[in-house]
Design a protein around this motif. Structure first.
Motif, PDB file in Angstrom:
ATOM      1  N   TYR A  12     -48.001   4.870  13.156  1.00 54.42           N
ATOM      2  CA  TYR A  12     -47.221   6.087  13.364  1.00 54.42           C
ATOM      3  C   TYR A  12     -47.240   6.574  14.817  1.00 54.42           C
ATOM      4  O   TYR A  12     -46.265   7.158  15.289  1.00 54.42           O
ATOM      5  CB  TYR A  12     -47.714   7.193  12.428  1.00 54.42           C
ATOM      6  CG  TYR A  12     -47.039   7.176  11.075  1.00 54.42           C
ATOM      7  CD1 TYR A  12     -45.778   7.721  10.908  1.00 54.42           C
ATOM      8  CD2 TYR A  12     -47.660   6.604   9.973  1.00 54.42           C
ATOM      9  CE1 TYR A  12     -45.149   7.697   9.662  1.00 54.42           C
ATOM     10  CE2 TYR A  12     -47.040   6.584   8.728  1.00 54.42           C
ATOM     11  CZ  TYR A  12     -45.781   7.137   8.582  1.00 54.42           C
ATOM     12  OH  TYR A  12     -45.156   7.115   7.354  1.00 54.42           O
ATOM     13  N   ASN A  13     -48.361   6.354  15.522  1.00 56.61           N
ATOM     14  CA  ASN A  13     -48.431   6.794  16.919  1.00 56.61           C
ATOM     15  C   ASN A  13     -47.325   6.180  17.767  1.00 56.61           C
ATOM     16  O   ASN A  13     -46.667   6.868  18.561  1.00 56.61           O
ATOM     17  CB  ASN A  13     -49.780   6.407  17.531  1.00 56.61           C
ATOM     18  CG  ASN A  13     -50.850   7.466  17.332  1.00 56.61           C
ATOM     19  OD1 ASN A  13     -50.629   8.471  16.650  1.00 56.61           O
ATOM     20  ND2 ASN A  13     -52.012   7.248  17.916  1.00 56.61           N
ATOM     21  N   TYR A  14     -47.117   4.880  17.605  1.00 55.15           N
ATOM     22  CA  TYR A  14     -46.221   4.166  18.519  1.00 55.15           C
ATOM     23  C   TYR A  14     -44.863   3.871  17.920  1.00 55.15           C
ATOM     24  O   TYR A  14     -43.943   3.470  18.648  1.00 55.15           O
ATOM     25  CB  TYR A  14     -46.938   2.924  19.066  1.00 55.15           C
ATOM     26  CG  TYR A  14     -48.211   3.374  19.750  1.00 55.15           C
ATOM     27  CD1 TYR A  14     -48.156   4.049  20.962  1.00 55.15           C
ATOM     28  CD2 TYR A  14     -49.446   3.257  19.118  1.00 55.15           C
ATOM     29  CE1 TYR A  14     -49.293   4.546  21.556  1.00 55.15           C
ATOM     30  CE2 TYR A  14     -50.593   3.757  19.708  1.00 55.15           C
ATOM     31  CZ  TYR A  14     -50.513   4.399  20.924  1.00 55.15           C
ATOM     32  OH  TYR A  14     -51.650   4.926  21.512  1.00 55.15           O
ATOM     33  N   LEU A  15     -44.706   4.104  16.637  1.00 51.99           N
ATOM     34  CA  LEU A  15     -43.376   4.015  16.047  1.00 51.99           C
ATOM     35  C   LEU A  15     -42.448   5.064  16.662  1.00 51.99           C
ATOM     36  O   LEU A  15     -41.264   4.819  16.873  1.00 51.99           O
ATOM     37  CB  LEU A  15     -43.466   4.218  14.533  1.00 51.99           C
ATOM     38  CG  LEU A  15     -42.142   4.098  13.772  1.00 51.99           C
ATOM     39  CD1 LEU A  15     -41.640   2.658  13.815  1.00 51.99           C
ATOM     40  CD2 LEU A  15     -42.312   4.554  12.325  1.00 51.99           C
ATOM     41  N   THR A  16     -43.011   6.236  16.965  1.00 50.14           N
ATOM     42  CA  THR A  16     -42.212   7.293  17.593  1.00 50.14           C
ATOM     43  C   THR A  16     -41.648   6.824  18.928  1.00 50.14           C
ATOM     44  O   THR A  16     -40.460   7.001  19.217  1.00 50.14           O
ATOM     45  CB  THR A  16     -43.078   8.553  17.807  1.00 50.14           C
ATOM     46  OG1 THR A  16     -43.638   8.940  16.559  1.00 50.14           O
ATOM     47  CG2 THR A  16     -42.249   9.686  18.363  1.00 50.14           C
ATOM     48  N   PHE A  17     -42.482   6.206  19.747  1.00 46.00           N
ATOM     49  CA  PHE A  17     -42.015   5.692  21.040  1.00 46.00           C
ATOM     50  C   PHE A  17     -40.928   4.629  20.827  1.00 46.00           C
ATOM     51  O   PHE A  17     -39.940   4.588  21.561  1.00 46.00           O
ATOM     52  CB  PHE A  17     -43.186   5.069  21.816  1.00 46.00           C
ATOM     53  CG  PHE A  17     -44.142   6.075  22.393  1.00 46.00           C
ATOM     54  CD1 PHE A  17     -43.926   6.625  23.647  1.00 46.00           C
ATOM     55  CD2 PHE A  17     -45.261   6.473  21.686  1.00 46.00           C
ATOM     56  CE1 PHE A  17     -44.799   7.549  24.189  1.00 46.00           C
ATOM     57  CE2 PHE A  17     -46.152   7.398  22.218  1.00 46.00           C
ATOM     58  CZ  PHE A  17     -45.925   7.935  23.468  1.00 46.00           C
ATOM     59  N   LEU A  66     -46.320  13.281  21.076  1.00 48.48           N
ATOM     60  CA  LEU A  66     -46.920  12.420  22.098  1.00 48.48           C
ATOM     61  C   LEU A  66     -45.927  12.012  23.191  1.00 48.48           C
ATOM     62  O   LEU A  66     -46.282  12.031  24.386  1.00 48.48           O
ATOM     63  CB  LEU A  66     -47.551  11.181  21.444  1.00 48.48           C
ATOM     64  CG  LEU A  66     -48.652  11.448  20.397  1.00 48.48           C
ATOM     65  CD1 LEU A  66     -49.261  10.123  19.929  1.00 48.48           C
ATOM     66  CD2 LEU A  66     -49.723  12.378  20.934  1.00 48.48           C
ATOM     67  N   PRO A  67     -44.684  11.632  22.860  1.00 52.25           N
ATOM     68  CA  PRO A  67     -43.739  11.333  23.943  1.00 52.25           C
ATOM     69  C   PRO A  67     -43.462  12.547  24.841  1.00 52.25           C
ATOM     70  O   PRO A  67     -43.243  12.395  26.050  1.00 52.25           O
ATOM     71  CB  PRO A  67     -42.470  10.901  23.192  1.00 52.25           C
ATOM     72  CG  PRO A  67     -42.970  10.383  21.884  1.00 52.25           C
ATOM     73  CD  PRO A  67     -44.120  11.297  21.538  1.00 52.25           C
ATOM     74  N   LEU A  68     -43.466  13.756  24.274  1.00 53.00           N
ATOM     75  CA  LEU A  68     -43.274  14.960  25.075  1.00 53.00           C
ATOM     76  C   LEU A  68     -44.441  15.185  26.022  1.00 53.00           C
ATOM     77  O   LEU A  68     -44.263  15.590  27.172  1.00 53.00           O
ATOM     78  CB  LEU A  68     -43.095  16.183  24.165  1.00 53.00           C
ATOM     79  CG  LEU A  68     -41.882  16.177  23.233  1.00 53.00           C
ATOM     80  CD1 LEU A  68     -41.842  17.456  22.408  1.00 53.00           C
ATOM     81  CD2 LEU A  68     -40.591  16.019  24.036  1.00 53.00           C
ATOM     82  N   PHE A  69     -45.670  14.930  25.547  1.00 57.19           N
ATOM     83  CA  PHE A  69     -46.839  15.053  26.414  1.00 57.19           C
ATOM     84  C   PHE A  69     -46.777  14.032  27.556  1.00 57.19           C
ATOM     85  O   PHE A  69     -47.110  14.339  28.700  1.00 57.19           O
ATOM     86  CB  PHE A  69     -48.129  14.838  25.613  1.00 57.19           C
ATOM     87  CG  PHE A  69     -48.393  15.883  24.559  1.00 57.19           C
ATOM     88  CD1 PHE A  69     -47.920  17.184  24.707  1.00 57.19           C
ATOM     89  CD2 PHE A  69     -49.120  15.567  23.425  1.00 57.19           C
ATOM     90  CE1 PHE A  69     -48.166  18.148  23.740  1.00 57.19           C
ATOM     91  CE2 PHE A  69     -49.371  16.527  22.450  1.00 57.19           C
ATOM     92  CZ  PHE A  69     -48.895  17.821  22.610  1.00 57.19           C
ATOM     93  N   ALA A  70     -46.353  12.799  27.229  1.00 56.29           N
ATOM     94  CA  ALA A  70     -46.247  11.764  28.259  1.00 56.29           C
ATOM     95  C   ALA A  70     -45.262  12.181  29.343  1.00 56.29           C
ATOM     96  O   ALA A  70     -45.512  11.989  30.543  1.00 56.29           O
ATOM     97  CB  ALA A  70     -45.814  10.443  27.625  1.00 56.29           C
ATOM     98  N   ALA A  71     -44.141  12.793  28.926  1.00 49.16           N
ATOM     99  CA  ALA A  71     -43.124  13.222  29.898  1.00 49.16           C
ATOM    100  C   ALA A  71     -43.577  14.451  30.685  1.00 49.16           C
ATOM    101  O   ALA A  71     -43.434  14.508  31.913  1.00 49.16           O
ATOM    102  CB  ALA A  71     -41.816  13.512  29.169  1.00 49.16           C
ATOM    103  N   GLU A  72     -44.143  15.447  29.981  1.00 48.77           N
ATOM    104  CA  GLU A  72     -44.517  16.700  30.656  1.00 48.77           C
ATOM    105  C   GLU A  72     -45.677  16.516  31.622  1.00 48.77           C
ATOM    106  O   GLU A  72     -45.691  17.096  32.711  1.00 48.77           O
ATOM    107  CB  GLU A  72     -44.875  17.764  29.617  1.00 48.77           C
ATOM    108  CG  GLU A  72     -45.278  19.096  30.249  1.00 48.77           C
ATOM    109  CD  GLU A  72     -45.308  20.228  29.249  1.00 48.77           C
ATOM    110  OE1 GLU A  72     -46.053  21.203  29.478  1.00 48.77           O
ATOM    111  OE2 GLU A  72     -44.584  20.175  28.231  1.00 48.77           O
TER     112      GLU A  72
END
Length: 418
Positions: A243-248, A44-50
């Motif tokens: 889990y979705n936002y722990l990564t961020f 998800l962070p990669l999608f946000a950046a790309e």
């Protein structure tokens, strides 16, 4: 003795060869279900950046898949009663694996979302029907342990997919990571088709829309089932949001961990795999409601631990949440199969509709809490969901070991394959 001969005598008991074949087949199916559905979560962070979008929008490749899965789940169970349990599950696994391969070559966010939408829709044929198949083919005392092992496959598939895709995406690209997942899942899906014995207990009937509606409405009039559907929504919504936002959180200061290092948090799924099997056994000793409440209390303790700053305490909190969630899911899903008196595929469909709707709605909603209030906002949202789930679990205690459609003793009298 052939698997078919073992089944012909009646319901399948633990310890038989058919029981072992079914357990292994559904362990693999559970693995495929969660690895294909959640392989995008660490990306998800990669999608946000790309694609240059906010975290809430970056979560859509996961949320649209779970939303499509939730809706299609309502029809998959009825279709399996017309076309057979095994054919519907086999088609779901093979088609979703092929679509996983196509996501690797998608161009643009909209194309990725469209493919994930289709992937979630076709995948519905496995989880909705799996619960019905196990409830019908196994004697009641063997259902909870088998469901626990199936959910263990979910846990290990979810863990492996997230770690593998994160590590491979950091080393190469997220597209190559998704392609590798698709190929692995296709091979496992073919193995499932070759291993699973055909169902013998379900009675096929022509597809009728009216029957679908009436069977769904009948389950919605059962207060015990309604409570379990609420547990599914609230429990899964809490878990996916975590889990979705722990990564961020872990990619950002003060932790600033790498993508691969962050993905190792999903090793907590190993503990979840063990807890789902253990919960199935403990429910026979302590009661379904007691184990359900215990799992929810572990979730509450875990989410509160993640508020602390030391990384080891954050990890400890995630492990507690994972153990608690898989115990809750294992108990609640097997309880649905035991409580439904008829149309068990539709009861399973409604449970999983609630389960994945919670993932979709809460998983995206949590992004706004993260953007607006940081990790404290996420914990506040999850805490509210779990408080409602605990209230429901307390109310469900009145249905524990009551109104069960078939006792273990009665099942023995009907005939049990050895």
């Amino acid at each position: 003795m052939t698997p078919g001969a073992e089944i012909a005598a009646g319901l399948i008991c633990s310890g038989t060869r058919s029981y072992r074949r079914i357990n292994l087949a559904f362990f693999g199916a559970g693995f495929v279900t969660f690895i294909t559905l959640y392989d995008v979560q660490p990306l998800l962070p990669l999608f946000a950046a790309e694609y240059g979008v906010a975290p809430a929008l970056a979560s859509l490749p996961l949320s649209v898949a779970t939303a499509a899965l939730a809706v299609t789940m309502l029809f998959a169970g009825t279709l399996s009663e017309s076309f057979g349990r095994k054919p519907v599950m086999a088609l779901a696994l093979i088609a979703s694996s092929c679509l996983a391969l196509f996501t690797a070559v998608s161009q643009g966010l909209l194309a990725l979302l469209a493919l994930r939408l289709l992937q979630g829709a076709v995948l519905a044929g496995l989880p909705a029907v799996a619960m019905a198949y196990l409830s019908e083919e196994l004697e009641p005392g063997s259902v909870a342990p088998a469901m626990g092992l199936y959910i263990s496959g979910n846990a290990i598939g979810g863990m492996s997919g997230r770690i593998f895709t994160a590590a491979l995406a950091e080393a190469t690209s997220w597209r190559l990571a998704l392609a590798a997942v698709g190929m692995l899942c296709l091979l496992l899906s073919l193995w499932f088709v070759a291993s699973l014995p055909p169902g013998r207990q379900a009675v096929r009937r022509p597809f009728r829309g009216r029957y679908l509606v009436t069977s769904l409405l009948a389950h919605l009039r059962d207060p015990g089932l309604l409570g379990l559907f609420g547990i599914a929504f609230l429990g899964m919504g809490s878990f996916v949001t975590l889990y979705n936002y722990l990564t961020f959180r872990l990619l950002a200061p003060p932790y600033t961990l790498s993508q691969t290092t962050v993905s190792l948090i999903f090793l907590a799924y190993l503990a979840g795999s063990l807890s789902s099997s253990l919960a199935g056994r403990l429910s026979g000793r302590w009661g379904l409601a007691s184990v359900l409440r215990g799992g929810l209390l572990l979730l509450v303790a875990g989410i509160l631990l993640t508020l602390l700053h030391p990384l080891f305490l954050v990890i400890a909190g995630v492990v507690c949440c994972t153990v608690g969630f898989f115990a809750v899911h294992s108990v609640a899903s097997s309880w649905v199969g035991r409580r439904a008196r008829s149309a068990r595929a539709q009861a399973s469909s409604l449970y999983l509709f609630s389960y994945y709707l919670g993932s979709s709605v809460c998983g995206t909603l949590g992004g706004y809490f993260w953007s607006g209030a940081g990790w404290g906002g996420v914990v506040g949202m999850v805490g509210l969901l779990l408080a409602m789930a605990l209230a429901l679990a307390g109310w469900l205690g009145r249905f524990d070991a009551v109104h069960s459609p078939l006792s273990v003793a009665q099942a023995t009298q009907t005939g049990c394959s050895r």
